[in-house]
Design a protein around this motif. Structure first.
Motif, short mmCIF file in Angstrom:
data_model
loop_
_atom_site.label_atom_id
_atom_site.label_comp_id
_atom_site.label_asym_id
_atom_site.label_seq_id
_atom_site.Cartn_x
_atom_site.Cartn_y
_atom_site.Cartn_z
N ARG A 129 0.82 -1.22 0.00
CA ARG A 129 0.00 0.00 0.00
C ARG A 129 0.84 1.26 0.00
N VAL A 130 1.93 1.25 0.78
CA VAL A 130 2.68 2.48 0.98
C VAL A 130 3.77 2.70 -0.07
N VAL A 131 4.16 1.64 -0.80
CA VAL A 131 5.23 1.79 -1.77
C VAL A 131 4.66 2.21 -3.12
N ARG A 132 5.43 2.95 -3.87
CA ARG A 132 5.00 3.40 -5.18
C ARG A 132 5.03 2.26 -6.20
N PRO A 133 4.31 2.39 -7.31
CA PRO A 133 4.33 1.33 -8.33
C PRO A 133 5.77 1.01 -8.76
N ARG A 134 6.04 -0.29 -8.87
CA ARG A 134 7.37 -0.81 -9.21
C ARG A 134 8.39 -0.52 -8.10
N GLY A 135 7.88 -0.30 -6.90
CA GLY A 135 8.76 -0.06 -5.76
C GLY A 135 9.33 -1.36 -5.19
N LEU A 136 10.40 -1.23 -4.44
CA LEU A 136 11.11 -2.36 -3.86
C LEU A 136 10.54 -2.70 -2.49
N ILE A 137 10.28 -3.99 -2.26
CA ILE A 137 9.90 -4.50 -0.94
C ILE A 137 10.91 -5.59 -0.58
N CYS A 138 11.51 -5.49 0.59
CA CYS A 138 12.56 -6.43 0.96
C CYS A 138 12.54 -6.68 2.46
N PHE A 139 13.01 -7.87 2.84
CA PHE A 139 13.04 -8.20 4.26
C PHE A 139 13.99 -9.38 4.47
N TYR A 140 14.33 -9.61 5.73
CA TYR A 140 15.14 -10.78 6.07
C TYR A 140 14.76 -11.27 7.46
N VAL A 141 14.87 -12.59 7.65
CA VAL A 141 14.59 -13.23 8.92
C VAL A 141 15.63 -14.32 9.14
N TRP A 142 15.83 -14.70 10.39
CA TRP A 142 16.77 -15.77 10.69
C TRP A 142 16.25 -17.11 10.17
N ASP A 143 17.17 -17.96 9.76
CA ASP A 143 16.84 -19.31 9.30
C ASP A 143 16.72 -20.23 10.51
N TYR A 144 15.65 -20.09 11.24
CA TYR A 144 15.44 -20.93 12.42
C TYR A 144 15.22 -22.41 12.07
N PRO A 145 14.36 -22.73 11.11
CA PRO A 145 14.12 -24.15 10.84
C PRO A 145 15.37 -24.91 10.40
N GLY A 146 16.27 -24.20 9.72
CA GLY A 146 17.50 -24.84 9.26
C GLY A 146 18.63 -24.81 10.27
N GLY A 147 18.33 -24.41 11.51
CA GLY A 147 19.36 -24.32 12.53
C GLY A 147 20.37 -23.23 12.25
N GLY A 148 19.94 -22.19 11.53
CA GLY A 148 20.87 -21.17 11.08
C GLY A 148 21.47 -20.33 12.18
N VAL A 149 20.76 -20.15 13.28
CA VAL A 149 21.31 -19.40 14.41
C VAL A 149 21.89 -20.43 15.38
N GLN A 150 23.17 -20.69 15.22
CA GLN A 150 23.77 -21.83 15.91
C GLN A 150 23.76 -21.69 17.43
N PHE A 151 23.90 -20.46 17.94
CA PHE A 151 23.93 -20.34 19.40
C PHE A 151 22.55 -20.61 20.00
N LEU A 152 21.48 -20.26 19.28
CA LEU A 152 20.14 -20.61 19.75
C LEU A 152 19.87 -22.10 19.59
N ARG A 153 20.28 -22.68 18.47
CA ARG A 153 20.08 -24.11 18.28
C ARG A 153 20.83 -24.89 19.36
N THR A 154 22.04 -24.44 19.72
CA THR A 154 22.80 -25.11 20.76
C THR A 154 22.09 -25.02 22.11
N PHE A 155 21.55 -23.84 22.40
CA PHE A 155 20.81 -23.65 23.65
C PHE A 155 19.63 -24.60 23.73
#
Length: 268
Positions: A129-155
């Motif tokens: 809604r807030v971005v103009r036509p042909r605007g960029l939308i981007c995001f990132y999240v940790w790869d929790y299911p793949g064990g990507g955050v090793q210190f949390l997976r270890t915990f």
């Protein structure tokens, strides 16, 4: 099954600085390098926290402006204190109800937020809604299911060995959509085109075991909340199990990795 929602506590800005935000600051510049956006954009950031992505946008993208939104007054106060660049402004608001006008920015970015937004489809609809036509939308999240955050997976591996019910609280169970396929599907379902999803990995180096262990006692996030609910003897058992199993170098340092999935797409 334990009540999972009571283990979500991401509102205390200063506390999070010692736990997850330190790694967010390492990750945000690498996300911008991967994104390689054009200069001169008017940016909106959704869920700015203490300002890791805001700082990276200001330092690496040469934006006209960055409007950073977050629902937490604690995080907004910390971000305003840390970031005094006149191109940045901060507003209170949620991802599902962004406090900006229609088609008011060139790009929308969100770092380590979309996984904890209650209504992700609505949040992405708001970004469109807030971005103009042909605007960029981007995001990132940790790869929790793949064990990507090793210190949390270890915990959680150590916690589950001592308490099998702890498995239900781990981020891998709670955020199963944080995979390449799941996030790509989320972006496509939101109507984005030219969708790309790629991994970004950073080292997480702890000075010693205390540097690794102490943030879990601060009460921010599911792992720390789980720790806070343990009896003293159970806390000590968990601490000892982790210390025995971590890859501690001769100089005391502990080197692990954290991986995130980064997504970008174009709004029609």
């Amino acid at each position: 099954m334990p009540d999972q929602t009571r283990h979500d506590a991401w509102q205390a800005g200063e506390t999070d600085e010692r736990f997850m935000a330190r790694w967010s600051r390492e990750l945000a510049p690498r996300f911008i390098d991967w994104l390689n956006p054009l200069p001169g954009f008017e940016w909106l950031e959704v869920g700015c926290g203490s300002g890791a992505l805001t700082e990276a946008l200001l330092g690496l993208t040469v934006p006209v402006s960055v409007v950073a939104v977050d629902p937490s007054e604690d995080f907004l106060a910390l971000a305003r204190e840390r970031i005094t660049n006149p191109r940045a402004s901060f507003r209170k608001g949620s991802a599902e109800a962004l406090p900006v006008a229609n088609t008011s920015c060139d790009a929308v970015g969100s770092g380590l937020v979309l996984d904890i937004v209650p209504d992700r489809a609505k949040a992405l609809a708001e970004m469109r809604r807030v971005v103009r036509p042909r605007g960029l939308i981007c995001f990132y999240v940790w790869d929790y299911p793949g064990g990507g955050v090793q210190f949390l997976r270890t915990f959680w591996s150590a916690a589950t060995a001592l308490d099998p019910q702890a498995a239900d609280l781990g981020e891998d169970r709670r955020f199963p959509f944080c995979t390449q396929e799941g996030l790509t599907g989320l972006a496509l379902a939101a109507g984005l085109t030219d969708v790309t999803c790629a991994p970004i990995t950073i080292p997480t180096v702890f000075r010693d075991f205390a540097d690794f262990w102490q943030p879990f006692a601060l009460g921010t996030g599911p792992a720390a909340a789980y720790y806070a609910g343990l009896a003293p003897a159970a806390r000590e058992s968990l601490r000892q199990r982790l210390q025995d199993r971590l890859p501690i170098a001769e100089d005391g340092t502990i080197t692990l990795e954290a991986r995130a999935w980064a997504v970008q797409g174009i709004s029609p």
